[in-house]
Write a protein that holds these residues in place. Structure first.
Motif, mmCIF file in Angstrom:
data_model
loop_
_atom_site.group_PDB
_atom_site.id
_atom_site.type_symbol
_atom_site.label_atom_id
_atom_site.label_comp_id
_atom_site.label_asym_id
_atom_site.label_seq_id
_atom_site.Cartn_x
_atom_site.Cartn_y
_atom_site.Cartn_z
ATOM 1 N N HIS A 50 0.826 -1.204 0.000
ATOM 2 C CA HIS A 50 0.000 0.000 0.000
ATOM 3 C C HIS A 50 0.865 1.260 0.000
ATOM 4 O O HIS A 50 0.520 2.252 -0.642
ATOM 5 C CB HIS A 50 -0.921 -0.001 1.218
ATOM 6 C CG HIS A 50 -1.837 1.172 1.270
ATOM 7 N ND1 HIS A 50 -2.925 1.306 0.441
ATOM 8 C CD2 HIS A 50 -1.820 2.280 2.059
ATOM 9 C CE1 HIS A 50 -3.530 2.444 0.709
ATOM 10 N NE2 HIS A 50 -2.888 3.045 1.674
ATOM 11 N N LEU A 53 1.927 2.311 -3.506
ATOM 12 C CA LEU A 53 0.909 2.754 -4.455
ATOM 13 C C LEU A 53 0.954 4.269 -4.632
ATOM 14 O O LEU A 53 1.217 5.013 -3.686
ATOM 15 C CB LEU A 53 -0.484 2.374 -3.961
ATOM 16 C CG LEU A 53 -0.830 0.893 -3.941
ATOM 17 C CD1 LEU A 53 -2.207 0.702 -3.322
ATOM 18 C CD2 LEU A 53 -0.808 0.318 -5.335
ATOM 19 N N HIS A 56 -4.625 7.792 -5.381
ATOM 20 C CA HIS A 56 -5.774 7.509 -6.238
ATOM 21 C C HIS A 56 -6.015 8.724 -7.126
ATOM 22 O O HIS A 56 -5.932 9.859 -6.672
ATOM 23 C CB HIS A 56 -6.994 7.231 -5.353
ATOM 24 C CG HIS A 56 -8.120 6.618 -6.091
ATOM 25 N ND1 HIS A 56 -9.005 7.357 -6.824
ATOM 26 C CD2 HIS A 56 -8.500 5.321 -6.229
ATOM 27 C CE1 HIS A 56 -9.888 6.556 -7.374
ATOM 28 N NE2 HIS A 56 -9.601 5.316 -7.026
#
Length: 104
Positions: A50, A53, A56
């Protein structure tokens, strides 16, 4: 007590009844510990994945929009301050132009 009296069937049954719950409890404790270690390891892997990443896209867009709005608010505040300064200068000039006015 002799060795033969210790190994009599009654004492063996008593020993087995006494040792069985202890062994069962140790087995449960071991299984729980192994499960917790495996779960923690899995959570750590998920967390590391995570962390890698990128944000978003929707969140990035919202952040960009908020930054733009913040910059716009700062520009408007700067414009308002200029207008207020000009208005104060005009009021001061008008007050000074009036004979006998007590300007503050």
């Amino acid at each position: 007590m002799t060795m033969s009296s210790l190994l009599c069937p009654q004492n063996l049954v008593k020993a087995a009844l006494w040792v069985t719950p202890i062994l069962f409890a140790l087995g449960v404790f071991y299984a729980k510990t192994e499960s917790a270690v495996a779960k923690a390891s899995e959570m750590e892997k998920d967390f590391r994945a995570h962390e890698k990443l990128i944000d978003h896209p929707v969140a990035q867009e919202k952040i960009k929009r908020l930054e733009e709005q913040g910059e716009e608010v700062l520009r408007e505040q700067k414009t308002l301050r200029k207008q207020m300064r000009r208005a104060n200068e005009n009021i001061s000039a008008i007050c000074q132009a009036i004979p006998g006015a007590r300007c503050k």
